[in-house]
Design a protein around this motif. Structure first.
Motif, mmCIF file in Angstrom:
data_model
loop_
_atom_site.group_PDB
_atom_site.id
_atom_site.type_symbol
_atom_site.label_atom_id
_atom_site.label_comp_id
_atom_site.label_asym_id
_atom_site.label_seq_id
_atom_site.Cartn_x
_atom_site.Cartn_y
_atom_site.Cartn_z
ATOM 1 N N PHE A 1 -54.738 -36.148 17.610
ATOM 2 C CA PHE A 1 -54.707 -37.406 17.072
ATOM 3 C C PHE A 1 -53.413 -38.159 16.898
ATOM 4 N N THR A 2 -53.090 -39.305 17.149
ATOM 5 C CA THR A 2 -51.887 -39.997 16.596
ATOM 6 C C THR A 2 -52.436 -41.387 16.085
ATOM 7 N N ALA A 3 -51.836 -41.668 14.765
ATOM 8 C CA ALA A 3 -52.276 -42.926 14.035
ATOM 9 C C ALA A 3 -51.139 -43.841 14.180
ATOM 10 N N ASP B 1 -45.760 -26.802 24.732
ATOM 11 C CA ASP B 1 -44.766 -27.463 23.537
ATOM 12 C C ASP B 1 -45.871 -28.624 22.962
ATOM 13 N N ARG B 2 -45.745 -28.290 21.409
ATOM 14 C CA ARG B 2 -46.707 -29.334 20.794
ATOM 15 C C ARG B 2 -45.463 -30.327 19.817
ATOM 16 N N ASN B 3 -45.287 -31.618 20.146
ATOM 17 C CA ASN B 3 -44.432 -32.339 19.559
ATOM 18 C C ASN B 3 -45.008 -33.031 18.539
ATOM 19 N N PHE B 4 -44.427 -33.274 17.242
ATOM 20 C CA PHE B 4 -44.844 -34.098 16.237
ATOM 21 C C PHE B 4 -43.681 -35.110 15.987
ATOM 22 N N ARG B 5 -44.235 -36.265 15.532
ATOM 23 C CA ARG B 5 -43.260 -37.210 15.289
ATOM 24 C C ARG B 5 -43.777 -38.507 14.269
ATOM 25 N N THR B 6 -42.857 -38.743 13.321
ATOM 26 C CA THR B 6 -43.360 -39.611 12.440
ATOM 27 C C THR B 6 -42.195 -40.761 12.446
ATOM 28 N N VAL B 7 -42.727 -41.848 12.689
ATOM 29 C CA VAL B 7 -41.414 -42.925 13.405
ATOM 30 C C VAL B 7 -41.842 -44.280 12.505
ATOM 31 N N PRO B 8 -41.197 -44.753 11.474
ATOM 32 C CA PRO B 8 -41.108 -45.863 10.922
ATOM 33 C C PRO B 8 -39.955 -46.740 11.376
ATOM 34 N N SER B 9 -40.247 -48.144 11.245
ATOM 35 C CA SER B 9 -39.184 -48.755 11.801
ATOM 36 C C SER B 9 -39.649 -50.253 11.107
ATOM 37 N N GLY B 10 -38.679 -51.196 11.068
ATOM 38 C CA GLY B 10 -38.681 -52.418 10.318
ATOM 39 C C GLY B 10 -37.431 -53.663 10.935
ATOM 40 N N ARG C 1 -45.803 -44.844 12.929
ATOM 41 C CA ARG C 1 -46.589 -44.182 13.826
ATOM 42 C C ARG C 1 -46.571 -42.629 13.552
ATOM 43 N N LYS C 2 -47.468 -41.800 13.453
ATOM 44 C CA LYS C 2 -47.375 -40.479 13.039
ATOM 45 C C LYS C 2 -48.604 -39.628 13.974
ATOM 46 N N GLY C 3 -48.030 -38.597 14.563
ATOM 47 C CA GLY C 3 -49.217 -38.088 15.144
ATOM 48 C C GLY C 3 -48.544 -36.846 16.232
ATOM 49 N N SER C 4 -48.953 -36.449 17.317
ATOM 50 C CA SER C 4 -48.414 -35.276 17.974
ATOM 51 C C SER C 4 -49.151 -35.315 19.308
ATOM 52 N N ILE C 5 -48.427 -34.822 20.499
ATOM 53 C CA ILE C 5 -48.723 -34.934 21.812
ATOM 54 C C ILE C 5 -48.498 -33.351 22.185
ATOM 55 N N VAL C 6 -48.986 -32.844 23.370
ATOM 56 C CA VAL C 6 -48.792 -31.666 23.918
ATOM 57 C C VAL C 6 -48.447 -31.843 25.384
ATOM 58 N N VAL D 1 -51.757 -57.943 10.722
ATOM 59 C CA VAL D 1 -52.078 -56.359 10.301
ATOM 60 C C VAL D 1 -52.759 -55.948 11.570
ATOM 61 N N ASN D 2 -52.360 -54.656 11.636
ATOM 62 C CA ASN D 2 -52.762 -53.719 13.008
ATOM 63 C C ASN D 2 -52.602 -52.449 12.716
ATOM 64 N N SER D 3 -53.822 -51.742 13.514
ATOM 65 C CA SER D 3 -53.807 -50.413 13.300
ATOM 66 C C SER D 3 -54.384 -49.644 14.697
ATOM 67 N N ALA D 4 -53.928 -48.525 14.928
ATOM 68 C CA ALA D 4 -54.528 -48.110 16.289
ATOM 69 C C ALA D 4 -54.859 -46.557 15.861
ATOM 70 N N ALA D 5 -55.985 -45.862 16.454
ATOM 71 C CA ALA D 5 -55.965 -44.445 16.530
ATOM 72 C C ALA D 5 -56.055 -44.244 17.913
ATOM 73 N N THR D 6 -55.254 -43.033 18.331
ATOM 74 C CA THR D 6 -55.120 -42.547 19.961
ATOM 75 C C THR D 6 -55.493 -41.007 19.549
ATOM 76 N N LYS D 7 -56.530 -40.691 20.597
ATOM 77 C CA LYS D 7 -56.630 -39.309 20.660
ATOM 78 C C LYS D 7 -56.174 -38.754 22.260
ATOM 79 N N ALA D 8 -55.439 -37.745 22.393
ATOM 80 C CA ALA D 8 -55.059 -37.078 23.460
ATOM 81 C C ALA D 8 -55.468 -35.620 23.462
ATOM 82 N N SER D 9 -54.665 -34.588 23.455
ATOM 83 C CA SER D 9 -54.968 -33.380 22.913
ATOM 84 C C SER D 9 -55.159 -33.551 21.419
#
Length: 794
Positions: free
Chosen positions: A243-245, A292-301, A267-272, A233-241
């Motif tokens: 947060f993305t988790a 531009d602020r982009n929001f993404r929710t990206v599930p895959s399997g 993965r869910k979060g946004s960048i600018v 199992v894995n998890s990550a928290a990323t802070k640019a402008s």
């Protein structure tokens, strides 16, 4: 009785002794592992009296052979991932020495940092970066790890080779079938801890599809053997402008004849991202800033199963799926300056885009051994489907220089796009290893269907009314039949590989007012030669021809508006481009030097055509480039101090581009250079506290008909392993100095354009991973058949 003539007898005896001394005897044998499986490409070094040293490699059947005079010799057998074996041999006649090598035990349970395994290897048709030996393989993802590989660049989440351009990416020899944006999402879902090696293939052999002018990058995942469960199992928290988790996990199970595997990531979060451009018209200058602020929710399997039906027969099937939910909030502000550099007016555009997309793929697979010597038949059947639905709402309001609204300037618009892509692929490959050479051949049939529906609306009286001139349906069909033949032979210190691939393609594109139909047959030869002078010096040369077929969306002629003055459209008559590549290289111990040349014919790119009368900016792909690329690359990998590993590369290149359209510069050429250094540190004896410092610098260069300015990037990282190294924690900081900015300029219709883009790359990331279960389950390797076509849905 006649007495023997002793004088003649002595002459005869001396002659027999000399003949015996100079007789050549055969030393041969086979090399196997502890499971009695043959091991190809094992290096065999023979040394004897009178400073005799000779080398060879085992062939595809694991056999080797020398011709030697009688005497005493030392034979050393060595291979990556195996312990070396030294044998003393006395040659008095033909001798057979069979050797069994033992696999090198892992130093770490999950992340292997082994000093006995070369970090970078040069093979006959590729360069290999052994991730298992790199500290970079902890706490990152596949996309970030690619940026650490010498010669590879990742800019704005797009993967390219230094001095060249974007490349296709494969996972375990399977081309990833996604657009550029979704490819980056997919690579971010693959943990670097699961990667064994990354192969950079600048001139792919004939067995691979000829698609992609700049070659391939193949990511090989780890494979282990034992039965049982394995998971993480894995998890990550990323802070640019912002947060993305991200989070995910994988689980594998192998028992007897059945192997099951699955994974899921989200993965869910946004960048600018920030984009700025300046367009210098004859009487005005337009300064355009897009925030531009982009929001993404990206599930895959993914889920897969392999079944070992018999000792010679392996069956498998897999299913992959993923979706992207995207929306953006944009503000585009255009300031118009007059000839005196005074503010004339301001155009403001507020926009938001919504995109829903998903992909599904299935593969059925058969591997049939034809005998016990390695001859086999592999058959793949593949199905892939991709769907997207895009909507972009925007409005425009114009203002005078004093900030008051220009009367009747407000307008609202809507651009819509729907795309359906379906692939069906059938592929067969035959491998025939013989004692003195290896032969392989195969065929591939692909059937592609692409349907697009685009429309443009304007709001009138609070209702969306379609613009009939901007409404279009585009249907595209492409069928390809391919055959290839590949030949490989090793002669003592020489390795030879030659191949020929033929592809016959039929295409048809139909829109409302246009129809394009064509068919063409193209041949793609490849040739590789390697000379291993000794254990420190290796020379190689290779040649290959490639094709770069157009992405489907670039063939659709309908317009996609950003605002009322800017739009992008496709070109249904766009043709493939071709590339011829030749490369010479020399490896001496830790140094590698390569000299390469490539020529691109009928090259295509997006050109931002600008009309000085209307100020309309129209981006359209056009075949117009003939390009020449010369590159000198130097790489060195060394351990400066104990616990410090340094990988460094310097590339110097010269680009020359000639244009076939009058609106652009007729030609543009110039030098460029790129330097990168990756430094990894081990801070304690148990190798549980690790650090990393990496830096790259891109000097000003010419890219097609654009002039790129310099840019550079600095990353830092610290990582630790806990709980018997089953837990991994990492903190990494990317683009610390915020200098990874893409700046370039171009000239179209004698109008200069300057761009300065920054994609929110300064980030701080904290990652966590926990491994559980049996960590040595074998993952079966599978080669999907739709390697080329699935990539081109971008």
């Amino acid at each position: 009785m006649k007495l023997i003539n002793y004088k003649n007898f002595n002459v005869l005896l001396l002659s027999l002794i000399c003949t015996t001394v100079h007789a050549q005897f055969k030393l041969s044998g086979k090399v196997i592992d502890q499971e009695n499986k043959i091991i190809p490409f094992v290096t065999v070094k023979i040394s004897g009296t009178q400073n005799l040293v000779d080398y060879t490699q085992t062939d595809s059947l694991g056999t080797y052979q020398f011709k030697l005079p009688s005497g005493k010799y030392s034979a050393v057998f060595s291979a990556i991932n195996f312990e070396s074996v030294n044998r003393l041999v006395t040659i008095t006649g033909n001798t057979v020495i069979n050797v069994q090598l033992q696999r090198t035990p892992s130093i770490l349970a999950d992340v292997q940092v082994s000093a006995e395994k070369a970090l970078i290897e040069k093979k006959i048709d590729r360069t290999v970066f052994n991730v298992e030996n790199s500290i970079s393989a902890i706490g990152t993802d596949a996309l970030e790890l690619l940026s650490k590989v010498p010669g590879v660049r990742v800019l704005n989440d797009k993967v390219s080779l230094v001095g060249k351009g974007e490349v296709n990416v494969m996972i375990n020899d399977k081309l990833v079938p996604l657009s550029a944006d979704e490819l980056s999402n997919y690579l971010k879902s693959i943990l670097s801890d699961n990667i064994a090696k990354i192969e950079v293939i600048t001139n792919p052999p004939a067995k691979y599809d000829a698609q992609g002018n700049n070659g391939l990058i193949n990511i090989v995942l780890k494979k282990v053997n034992d039965e049982g469960f394995k998971g993480s199992v894995n998890s990550a928290a990323t802070k640019a402008s912002y947060f993305t988790a991200s989070a995910g996990g994988n689980l594998s199970y192998r028992k007897n004849k059945i192997t099951l595997s699955s994974n899921f990531n989200i993965r869910k979060g946004s960048i600018v991202p920030y984009e700025q451009s300046d367009v210098f018209y004859p009487a005005q200058t337009w300064n355009i800033v897009n925030k531009d602020r982009n929001f993404r929710t990206v599930p895959s399997g993914q889920i897969g199963m392999d079944y070992q039906a018999s000792k010679k027969t392996l069956l498998g099937l897999s299913y992959n799926g993923g979706l992207t939910s995207f929306h953006s909030e944009e503000n585009i502000k255009t300031r118009v300056y007059n000839g005196s550099n005074g503010l004339d007016s301001v155009l403001n555009s507020d926009a938001n885009a919504k995109i829903k997309s998903h992909y599904r793929s299935a593969n059925i697979y058969l591997k049939q051994a034809l005998d016990s010597t390695g001859k086999q038949l592999t058959i793949n059947g593949d199905w892939f489907t991709y769907r997207d639905d895009k909507n972009r709402f925007f409005n425009n309001t114009s203002y005078f220089e004093n900030g008051t609204v220009i009367p009747n300037s407000f307008a609202e618009y809507l651009s819509t796009s729907k795309q359906n892509i379906d692939f069906f692929i059938l592929k067969a490959d035959v491998d025939l290893p013989y004692k003195t050479f290896k032969l392989s051949f195969g065929t591939k049939l692909s059937f592609i269907k692409n349907q697009s529906d685009l429309a443009f609306y304007k709001v009138l009286n609070h209702h969306y009314e379609i613009d009939p001139g901007q409404n279009n349906q585009f249907n595209y069909h492409e069928n390809t039949q391919a055959l290839y033949l590949n030949f490989n032979k090793t002669i003592k210190k020489w390795d030879f590989q030659a191949g020929l691939r033929g592809e016959y393609t039929q295409i048809e594109g139909i829109s409302v007012n246009e129809r394009n139909k064509d068919d063409y047959l193209r041949l793609f030869p490849t040739l590789y030669v390697i000379y291993r002078a000794n254990d420190k010096n290796t020379f190689s040369v290779n040649y290959g021809r490639r094709i770069n077929r157009t992405p489907y969306r670039k063939l659709n002629p309908i317009r996609w508006y950003s605002n009322q003055y800017a739009y992008a459209e496709g070109n249904p008559f766009l043709q493939p481009s071709y590339n011829d590549n030749i490369e010479f290289s020399h490896t001496y111990n830790i140094f590698t030097t390569s000299l390469s040349f490539s020529k691109t014919t009928n090259g295509y790119n997006d050109v931002n055509f600008i009309d000085p009368e209307t100020n309309i900016q129209a981006s359209k792909p056009v075949n117009f480039i003939t390009g020449y690329h010369y590159q000198l690359s130097n790489a060195i990998t060394f351990n400066a101090l104990k616990g410090w590993e340094s990988i460094n590369q310097l590339d110097v290149f010269y680009n020359a581009s000639n244009s076939g359209i009058a609106q652009t510069l007729g030609s543009l050429n110039g030098f460029g250079a790129y330097f990168s250094t990756l430094n990894q540190f081990v801070f304690n004896q148990s190798k549980t506290i690790l650090g990393e410092v990496s830096l790259w610098y891109q000097f000003p260069t010419v890219d097609g008909l654009n002039q790129n300015k310099s840019q550079y990037n600095l990353d830092l990282g610290i990582k630790t392993l806990l709980l018997s190294k089953k837990i991994q924690l990492a903190i990494t900081a990317s683009d610390i100095l915020k200098t990874n900015q893409y700046r370039y300029s171009s000239l179209v219709n004698n109008i200069r354009q300057e761009y300065n883009n920054y994609y929110d790359s300064r980030q701080l990331r904290i990652t966590f991973r926990y491994n559980f279960g049996n960590e040595k389950i074998r993952q079966q390797d599978r080669k999907l058949g739709n390697e080329e076509e699935r990539k081109r849905n971008n």
